[in-house]
Design a protein around this motif. Structure first.
Motif, PDB file in Angstrom:
ATOM      1  N   ARG A  93      -5.747  -1.447  -9.172  1.00  0.00           N
ATOM      2  CA  ARG A  93      -6.046  -2.241  -7.984  1.00  0.00           C
ATOM      3  C   ARG A  93      -4.943  -2.110  -6.948  1.00  0.00           C
ATOM      4  O   ARG A  93      -5.197  -1.988  -5.742  1.00  0.00           O
ATOM      5  CB  ARG A  93      -6.216  -3.708  -8.370  1.00  0.00           C
ATOM      6  CG  ARG A  93      -7.406  -3.999  -9.246  1.00  0.00           C
ATOM      7  CD  ARG A  93      -8.701  -3.921  -8.483  1.00  0.00           C
ATOM      8  NE  ARG A  93      -8.712  -4.878  -7.384  1.00  0.00           N
ATOM      9  CZ  ARG A  93      -9.572  -4.835  -6.380  1.00  0.00           C
ATOM     10  NH1 ARG A  93     -10.464  -3.867  -6.317  1.00  0.00           N
ATOM     11  NH2 ARG A  93      -9.527  -5.748  -5.430  1.00  0.00           N
ATOM     12  N   SER A  94      -3.699  -2.126  -7.408  1.00  0.00           N
ATOM     13  CA  SER A  94      -2.582  -1.972  -6.483  1.00  0.00           C
ATOM     14  C   SER A  94      -2.630  -0.614  -5.800  1.00  0.00           C
ATOM     15  O   SER A  94      -2.380  -0.504  -4.588  1.00  0.00           O
ATOM     16  CB  SER A  94      -1.267  -2.137  -7.251  1.00  0.00           C
ATOM     17  OG  SER A  94      -0.166  -1.968  -6.395  1.00  0.00           O
ATOM     18  N   HIS A 110      -5.286  -0.702  -3.085  1.00  0.00           N
ATOM     19  CA  HIS A 110      -4.817  -1.377  -1.877  1.00  0.00           C
ATOM     20  C   HIS A 110      -3.849  -0.495  -1.090  1.00  0.00           C
ATOM     21  O   HIS A 110      -3.920  -0.415   0.136  1.00  0.00           O
ATOM     22  CB  HIS A 110      -4.143  -2.695  -2.243  1.00  0.00           C
ATOM     23  CG  HIS A 110      -5.094  -3.722  -2.765  1.00  0.00           C
ATOM     24  ND1 HIS A 110      -4.725  -4.689  -3.665  1.00  0.00           N
ATOM     25  CD2 HIS A 110      -6.418  -3.924  -2.522  1.00  0.00           C
ATOM     26  CE1 HIS A 110      -5.764  -5.447  -3.947  1.00  0.00           C
ATOM     27  NE2 HIS A 110      -6.801  -5.007  -3.266  1.00  0.00           N
ATOM     28  N   ARG A 134      -4.361   0.852   2.656  1.00  0.00           N
ATOM     29  CA  ARG A 134      -3.409   0.554   3.732  1.00  0.00           C
ATOM     30  C   ARG A 134      -2.902   1.829   4.393  1.00  0.00           C
ATOM     31  O   ARG A 134      -2.737   1.884   5.609  1.00  0.00           O
ATOM     32  CB  ARG A 134      -2.239  -0.270   3.180  1.00  0.00           C
ATOM     33  CG  ARG A 134      -2.618  -1.656   2.743  1.00  0.00           C
ATOM     34  CD  ARG A 134      -1.387  -2.547   2.626  1.00  0.00           C
ATOM     35  NE  ARG A 134      -0.397  -2.015   1.701  1.00  0.00           N
ATOM     36  CZ  ARG A 134      -0.399  -2.239   0.398  1.00  0.00           C
ATOM     37  NH1 ARG A 134      -1.384  -2.934  -0.150  1.00  0.00           N
ATOM     38  NH2 ARG A 134       0.555  -1.758  -0.371  1.00  0.00           N
ATOM     39  N   ARG A 169      -7.376 -10.909  -6.213  1.00  0.00           N
ATOM     40  CA  ARG A 169      -7.139 -10.258  -4.929  1.00  0.00           C
ATOM     41  C   ARG A 169      -5.653 -10.045  -4.698  1.00  0.00           C
ATOM     42  O   ARG A 169      -4.813 -10.850  -5.079  1.00  0.00           O
ATOM     43  CB  ARG A 169      -7.700 -11.110  -3.786  1.00  0.00           C
ATOM     44  CG  ARG A 169      -9.199 -11.351  -3.885  1.00  0.00           C
ATOM     45  CD  ARG A 169      -9.970 -10.067  -3.777  1.00  0.00           C
ATOM     46  NE  ARG A 169     -11.398 -10.324  -3.762  1.00  0.00           N
ATOM     47  CZ  ARG A 169     -12.309  -9.383  -3.779  1.00  0.00           C
ATOM     48  NH1 ARG A 169     -11.972  -8.131  -3.829  1.00  0.00           N
ATOM     49  NH2 ARG A 169     -13.593  -9.691  -3.761  1.00  0.00           N
ATOM     50  N   GLY A 170      -5.316  -8.931  -4.000  1.00  0.00           N
ATOM     51  CA  GLY A 170      -3.951  -8.683  -3.586  1.00  0.00           C
ATOM     52  C   GLY A 170      -2.989  -8.592  -4.758  1.00  0.00           C
ATOM     53  O   GLY A 170      -3.317  -8.183  -5.871  1.00  0.00           O
ATOM     54  N   ALA A 203     -11.120  -3.541  -0.640  1.00  0.00           N
ATOM     55  CA  ALA A 203      -9.943  -2.700  -0.435  1.00  0.00           C
ATOM     56  C   ALA A 203      -8.867  -3.418   0.363  1.00  0.00           C
ATOM     57  O   ALA A 203      -7.673  -3.152   0.197  1.00  0.00           O
ATOM     58  CB  ALA A 203     -10.347  -1.405   0.274  1.00  0.00           C
ATOM     59  N   GLY A 237      -8.234  -6.541   0.074  1.00  0.00           N
ATOM     60  CA  GLY A 237      -7.770  -7.704  -0.666  1.00  0.00           C
ATOM     61  C   GLY A 237      -8.429  -8.991  -0.219  1.00  0.00           C
ATOM     62  O   GLY A 237      -7.946 -10.080  -0.534  1.00  0.00           O
TER      63      GLY A 237
END
Length: 671
Positions: free
Chosen positions: A79-80, A83, A87, A315-316, A645, A647
């Motif tokens: 997940r990280s 993201h 970004r 999330r995030g 994507a 978050g």
């Protein structure tokens, strides 16, 4: 047989690695829900293998905990990565699109000035033409004198307003200006609304001014009523979804005669509708009553409540935090449950229960790592001290010294977060506290002989070195983040400077054209009024309206805006203009991280369609983009993927609308 067993273990290891890679790829390429489902399925499949082999329940539970903890970390790292990749893509689009920011800033200013020009010039010059035309038809000396005085006063007002426009005083009109406008026209006026946002009062002023101008053009001699009152339940809901409290502006007349044909620009009501809708209100205009009267009605926000959005746990960076909690619990309890005899590893049922509770207290504070790392570290150290006290009382097994040796990474993880999030003055005590408490835990071990106080001092000193190193690593990470944010701020300052320069150049061109057209004719109207030439007054006023209409047409050609709008929140307005859509902005506009700007633009682009109204709401902790639900399922899937994507979250309302919330704090805090 042993060789076969060895091959089985190798195959099992390969299968486990492949399964973890699959979970990681799902987390990178799929939304949170679908990838999390994959991680859960993997955990259950791994736990099902010993269950089918008839292993004891505690062994199955240990396998499930261990597999779940590892799968959670692999999922969170995926997940990280998702993201970070999103970004990077957003930042690349932002960098590529910033070249268009000055152009579209100039175009937006051009449209604003064109709308203001229409409102200012049409109102004054139309009144002059109407009054002069009526006096010339009646050929009455008293009426002629009144028309000349009105032309002199209104002409001077027009000159002042046009000069103000060339000087670009953009102060928004308030209710005081609306009161003065109604008083000047001697209409039946009542206002019971005391306060409203600046955008709403400016829109109310424009509605009243345009409606009064149209009444003068097309309903001479009619009784005009102006009302500004709170919204009534019978008309529409005073509080709508999203927190907007409304007030209503109505301007009605009972019908009259058109005194001078051909005075309008044809854009007045359409411009009002766009202005009102952009502020978050509704607008309608049409016939009223049995005497061919006319009614203009606008419902505008009187106040706006901006809710604080909360994002789900996955999330995030919060997803990684909770994955670390799962890993800590899995490693502390799962490994013990894998033993052949339970609760023997814990020393009995009561020690087992105490150990389970303490393991949870030691692991759960990792969930606070990104928000309040200092408090999380205090909670973890408190759990460790409580474990030490229970160990001294003989209530726990394994001993606290073994726990710290195996799970001291929890404390070090929080020390790193303290270094990233807190100032060095507040955070320096974190590694020292970990060294002191960790030294106490290790000094209580059964292998220590001699003075335990001396052992504690030595062990604390030894632990201080890695703890300080981890804390320094966090400090360096924080400084790197600050440098990146400072660089972003410098780039934004330069970009804003370029945009301001383009806007200033556009204003200069506009002011030059205005001085050569409307302002020149307005001054000629004043001069003719002073000389008593009423016919010249009317002709100059009509010529001024014609020249301004031509100027408006020239300003709105749009042939120099063929480039794609910049992928920013401000660029959404230019995108909407191409679709014939309307964008309303709610909340205080402020600079946002580049990734947030791009994700908001992408979301609006996916929702954009002909004639729709989108809302961009700036919240204290992010941005929300909402609009009508897309009719194509593929568009909805794209919006869900965008929100995931970023978050954020994707949600639907009961009124056929969708909302995409993009958080500012996570995961962009570490940009």
């Amino acid at each position: 047989m042993n060789a076969f067993a060895g091959h089985v273990w190798v195959l099992a290891l390969v299968a486990a690695v492949c399964a973890l890679i699959t979970v990681h790829l799902l987390a990178v390429r799929r939304t949170a829900g679908s990838s999390l489902t994959g991680a859960v399925v993997l955990t259950l499949a791994v736990a099902a293998i010993p269950a089918l082999r008839g292993e004891p329940p505690h062994y199955v539970a240990g396998v499930a905990l261990t597999a779940g903890g590892v799968a959670a970390v692999v999922w969170a790292t995926g997940r990280s990565r998702r993201h970070r990749s999103a970004r990077r893509s957003a930042r690349a689009d932002y960098e590529a699109g910033t070249a268009a920011v000055p152009l579209f800033a100039a175009l937006a200013e051009r449209d604003r000035l064109a709308a203001e020009l229409h409102d200012v010039a049409a109102h004054r010059l139309t009144g002059i033409v109407v009054a002069a035309g009526a006096a010339l038809r009646l050929a009455d000396r008293e009426r002629t004198g009144d028309a000349l005085r009105h032309a002199d006063e209104a002409g001077r007002e027009a000159v002042r307003e046009l000069e103000r426009l060339t000087e670009l005083d953009t102060t928004a009109a308030g209710f005081a200006e609306v009161d003065a406008l109604a008083a000047a026209h001697l209409v039946d006026y009542r206002r019971t609304v005391g306060k409203a946002p600046a955008g709403s009062t400016e829109a109310a002023y424009r509605v009243v001014r345009e409606a009064l101008t149209n009444a003068a053009r097309y309903a001479a001699g009619a009784t005009v009523r102006v009302r500004i009152v709170p919204a009534d339940d019978r008309d529409e809901q005073p509080v709508r979804a999203g927190g907007d409290h409304l007030f209503v502006v109505t301007v009605t007349d009972d019908g009259g005669t058109a005194v001078e044909p051909g005075l309008g620009t044809g854009r007045g009501l359409a411009g009002l509708a766009a202005t009102v809708t952009a502020t978050g209100g509704t607008f309608r205009a049409g016939p009223h009553g049995e005497e061919a009267g006319w009614s203009v009605r606008a419902a505008l926000p009187a106040a706006t409540v901006l809710p604080l959005r909360r994002w789900p746990l996955w999330r995030g960076t919060a997803g990684l935090d909770y994955a670390l909690v799962a890993l800590a619990i899995a490693l502390s309890l799962g490994a013990s449950l894998l033993s052949a005899d339970v609760p023997a590893p814990f020393g009995g049922l009561l020690p087992a229960l105490v150990t389970v509770v303490l393991s949870g207290l030691h692991a759960v504070p990792l969930a606070w790592r990104s928000r309040v790392p200092g408090r999380a570290l205090v909670a973890v150290l408190s759990a460790l001290l409580l474990w030490w006290a229970c160990d001294r009382a003989g209530w726990t097994q394994p001993p606290v010294s073994d726990i710290f040796l195996v799970y001291g990474w929890v404390e070090l993880t929080l020390v790193h977060s303290v270094g990233v999030r807190l100032s060095w003055r507040r955070g320096l005590c974190a590694p020292l506290a970990v060294a002191a408490v960790g030294g106490l835990a290790l000094a209580s071990g059964s292998g220590i002989t001699g003075s335990r106080t001396a052992a504690w001092a030595v062990l604390a000193g030894v632990l201080a070195l890695p703890a300080l190193a981890v804390w320094s690593w966090g400090r360096r990470t924080a400084r790197r983040y600050e440098r990146l944010r400072a660089a972003d701020a410098r780039r934004r300052v330069l970009l804003d400077g370029d945009a301001d320069a383009a806007v200033s150049a556009q204003r200069l061109l506009f002011a030059t054209g205005l001085r050569d057209t409307g302002l020149r004719h307005a001054r000629a109207v004043v001069a003719a009024a002073e000389e008593g030439e009423l016919r010249a007054v009317r002709e100059e006023a009509r010529a001024g309206l014609t020249a301004l209409r031509d100027l408006l047409s020239g300003l709105r050609t749009g042939d120099d805006a063929d480039d794609a709008p910049p992928p920013t929140v401000s660029g959404i307005t230019a995108l909407a203009a191409r679709y014939g859509a309307v964008v309303r902005y709610v909340g205080a506009r402020r600079p946002l991280p580049a990734a947030v700007e791009v994700f908001a633009y992408r979301t609006a682009s996916a929702l954009m369609a002909v004639g729709v109204t989108l809302t961009v709401r700036t919240l204290p902790d992010g941005v929300e983009v909402s609009g009508p639900a897309p009719a194509v399922p593929a568009v909805e899937r794209r919006l869900r993927a965008l929100a995931d994507a970023a978050g954020g979250t994707f949600s639907t309302t009961g009124r056929g609308a969708v909302r995409v919330w993009l958080p500012e704090a996570f995961p962009w805090r570490s940009e």
